[in-house]
Motif scaffolding. Structure first.
Motif, mmCIF file in Angstrom:
data_model
loop_
_atom_site.group_PDB
_atom_site.id
_atom_site.type_symbol
_atom_site.label_atom_id
_atom_site.label_comp_id
_atom_site.label_asym_id
_atom_site.label_seq_id
_atom_site.Cartn_x
_atom_site.Cartn_y
_atom_site.Cartn_z
ATOM 1 N N ALA A 63 18.009 -51.321 32.778
ATOM 2 C CA ALA A 63 16.961 -51.139 31.770
ATOM 3 C C ALA A 63 15.578 -51.050 32.398
ATOM 4 O O ALA A 63 14.681 -50.399 31.834
ATOM 5 N N ILE A 64 15.390 -51.662 33.559
ATOM 6 C CA ILE A 64 14.090 -51.602 34.222
ATOM 7 C C ILE A 64 13.726 -50.165 34.552
ATOM 8 O O ILE A 64 12.579 -49.730 34.377
ATOM 9 N N ASP A 107 -1.654 -47.025 19.580
ATOM 10 C CA ASP A 107 -1.501 -46.146 20.736
ATOM 11 C C ASP A 107 -1.431 -46.975 22.014
ATOM 12 O O ASP A 107 -1.952 -48.098 22.078
ATOM 13 N N GLY A 108 -0.787 -46.412 23.032
ATOM 14 C CA GLY A 108 -0.759 -47.070 24.331
ATOM 15 C C GLY A 108 0.032 -48.352 24.368
ATOM 16 O O GLY A 108 -0.470 -49.386 24.839
ATOM 17 N N VAL A 109 1.277 -48.332 23.887
ATOM 18 C CA VAL A 109 2.138 -49.514 23.932
ATOM 19 C C VAL A 109 2.495 -49.809 25.390
ATOM 20 O O VAL A 109 3.059 -48.973 26.090
ATOM 21 N N GLU A 110 2.188 -51.022 25.855
ATOM 22 C CA GLU A 110 2.351 -51.358 27.266
ATOM 23 C C GLU A 110 3.550 -52.241 27.555
ATOM 24 O O GLU A 110 4.021 -52.274 28.697
ATOM 25 N N GLY A 111 4.033 -52.986 26.548
ATOM 26 C CA GLY A 111 5.037 -54.003 26.827
ATOM 27 C C GLY A 111 6.293 -53.888 26.001
ATOM 28 O O GLY A 111 6.287 -53.324 24.896
ATOM 29 N N PHE A 112 7.381 -54.445 26.528
ATOM 30 C CA PHE A 112 8.691 -54.398 25.875
ATOM 31 C C PHE A 112 9.351 -55.770 25.947
ATOM 32 O O PHE A 112 9.243 -56.469 26.956
ATOM 33 N N ARG A 113 10.040 -56.126 24.861
ATOM 34 C CA ARG A 113 10.865 -57.332 24.814
ATOM 35 C C ARG A 113 12.265 -56.937 24.360
ATOM 36 O O ARG A 113 12.454 -56.373 23.282
ATOM 37 N N ALA A 114 13.256 -57.204 25.205
ATOM 38 C CA ALA A 114 14.647 -56.926 24.845
ATOM 39 C C ALA A 114 15.139 -57.945 23.838
ATOM 40 O O ALA A 114 14.769 -59.129 23.902
ATOM 41 N N PRO A 115 15.966 -57.527 22.875
ATOM 42 C CA PRO A 115 16.535 -58.488 21.934
ATOM 43 C C PRO A 115 17.277 -59.606 22.651
ATOM 44 O O PRO A 115 18.021 -59.376 23.601
ATOM 45 N N LYS A 116 17.027 -60.818 22.238
ATOM 46 C CA LYS A 116 17.737 -62.011 22.705
ATOM 47 C C LYS A 116 17.654 -62.193 24.216
ATOM 48 O O LYS A 116 18.579 -62.714 24.832
ATOM 49 N N PHE A 117 16.553 -61.752 24.805
ATOM 50 C CA PHE A 117 16.340 -61.951 26.241
ATOM 51 C C PHE A 117 17.529 -61.448 27.061
ATOM 52 O O PHE A 117 17.968 -62.084 28.021
ATOM 53 N N SER A 127 16.401 -43.782 23.737
ATOM 54 C CA SER A 127 16.202 -43.283 22.378
ATOM 55 C C SER A 127 15.564 -44.353 21.488
ATOM 56 O O SER A 127 14.670 -44.054 20.677
ATOM 57 N N GLU A 128 16.006 -45.605 21.631
ATOM 58 C CA GLU A 128 15.420 -46.682 20.834
ATOM 59 C C GLU A 128 13.940 -46.861 21.162
ATOM 60 O O GLU A 128 13.112 -47.076 20.270
ATOM 61 N N ILE A 129 13.622 -46.792 22.446
ATOM 62 C CA ILE A 129 12.219 -46.940 22.842
ATOM 63 C C ILE A 129 11.377 -45.821 22.245
ATOM 64 O O ILE A 129 10.278 -46.060 21.722
ATOM 65 N N GLU A 130 11.889 -44.600 22.304
ATOM 66 C CA GLU A 130 11.150 -43.477 21.741
ATOM 67 C C GLU A 130 10.906 -43.673 20.246
ATOM 68 O O GLU A 130 9.790 -43.469 19.747
ATOM 69 N N ARG A 188 9.626 -44.617 31.078
ATOM 70 C CA ARG A 188 8.879 -44.486 29.825
ATOM 71 C C ARG A 188 7.414 -44.896 29.967
ATOM 72 O O ARG A 188 6.641 -44.823 29.012
ATOM 73 N N GLY A 189 7.030 -45.353 31.153
ATOM 74 C CA GLY A 189 5.624 -45.645 31.408
ATOM 75 C C GLY A 189 5.137 -47.001 30.950
ATOM 76 O O GLY A 189 3.915 -47.206 30.829
ATOM 77 N N PHE A 190 6.034 -47.940 30.720
ATOM 78 C CA PHE A 190 5.595 -49.280 30.335
ATOM 79 C C PHE A 190 4.908 -49.968 31.511
ATOM 80 O O PHE A 190 5.251 -49.745 32.679
ATOM 81 N N ARG A 191 3.981 -50.822 31.183
ATOM 82 C CA ARG A 191 3.297 -51.620 32.209
ATOM 83 C C ARG A 191 4.092 -52.872 32.554
ATOM 84 O O ARG A 191 4.095 -53.309 33.710
#
Length: 286
Positions: free
Chosen positions: A125-126, A106-116, A91-94, A132-135
């Motif tokens: 989470a992977i 448009d086309g967000v490819e990457g994600f960074r989790a809070p505080k690693f 839900s947060e990603i959406e 969600r289609g992240f690269r």
């Protein structure tokens, strides 16, 4: 080719969510300062943006995009992955991607989790990111600290799976770990990627450690929080000492980092290594 990343979040994002609206937001001024420093040194960066920033400052997101930088997701609540369920992360990603889309990205490819906060206990989470289609993800620090870390993870970009965060697999999501220095003879990794470590460690050591990585053919993957360049952020009792440690010297050391190394975005770095792999495969077939 090295990678620079900026976690775009207000200084108060680790306070309870209900207290955010009562705080003074300095994120625009601090990000604009980083953009100016990048422009002067002809460097590029990936900006992982918190949903709250995208909603409140769409013009800032436009300036980042128009300057040629990459924009990724940093979620919504800045809560540790261990405090979320898979459904809550989804839900947060959406929400995050929707906010970035509304701001013109448009086309967000990457994600960074809070505080690693991606580790063995939150490896689920992977699967959420893949669905969600992240690269790629860039949330693993291959070190051991009281707060985070996967010390046995590779220290260079690799393909990751939820079943084992320490083993490269043939396909799937890229993981781009933050830079760590392997101390010769001690078999221990020391974090040197930036952020608190940029503030706390001697710059000469950081430069040496990053130069060693580059000489070995691996990228220096560094990061900064915009509030770290602002020594006048308010002091609050809830924050530990390391939030404020040596803030006064961070901008100077960050400038030296930009002068001494060439940085690009995470997606452009991945484009380059995937391109090399494709060319190598074509050469073998020929």
């Amino acid at each position: 080719m090295n990678v620079l990343q900026v976690d775009v979040e207000p200084w108060y994002c680790d306070l309870p969510r209900e207290r955010w609206d009562a705080r003074t937001d300095r994120v625009v001024e601090n990000v604009d300062r980083i953009l100016a420093m990048l422009a002067r040194t002809d460097n590029e960066a990936t900006f992982f943006v918190l949903e709250d920033v995208a909603r409140n400052h769409p013009d800032l997101i436009g300036r980042i995009r128009d300057a040629g930088h990459e924009i990724g997701s940093h979620g919504v609540s800045h809560r540790l992955l261990s405090e979320l369920s898979p459904a809550e992360l989804d839900s947060e990603i959406e929400r995050s991607v929707d906010a970035l889309r509304d701001a013109g990205v448009d086309g967000v490819e990457g994600f960074r989790a809070p505080k690693f906060s991606l580790n063995e206990s939150t490896a689920w989470a992977i699967d959420v990111l893949e669905d969600r289609g992240f690269r790629y993800d860039s949330s693993i620090f291959p070190v051991k600290t009281p707060l985070y870390g996967v010390p046995d993870a590779p220290r260079e970009p690799y393909k990751i799976g939820a079943d084992d965060l320490t083993r490269h697999r043939g396909d799937g999501l890229w993981e781009v770990p933050l830079s760590a220095y392997r101390v010769p003879g001690l078999d221990v990794n020391v974090p040197v990627a930036g952020g608190f470590y940029l503030r706390a460690l001697p710059y000469r050591f950081l430069r040496h450690a990053l130069e060693r990585r580059v000489a070995a053919g691996h990228p220096a993957v560094c990061y900064i929080h915009p509030w770290e360049l602002d020594p006048t952020i308010p002091r609050v009792d809830e924050y530990a000492w390391f939030y404020y440690h040596r803030l006064g010297g961070a901008a100077r050391k960050f400038q030296r980092l930009l002068n001494d190394f060439e940085f690009t975005t995470t997606e452009r770095y991945l484009d380059s290594i995937e391109g090399r792999s494709e060319r190598a495969a074509a050469d073998l077939e020929a």
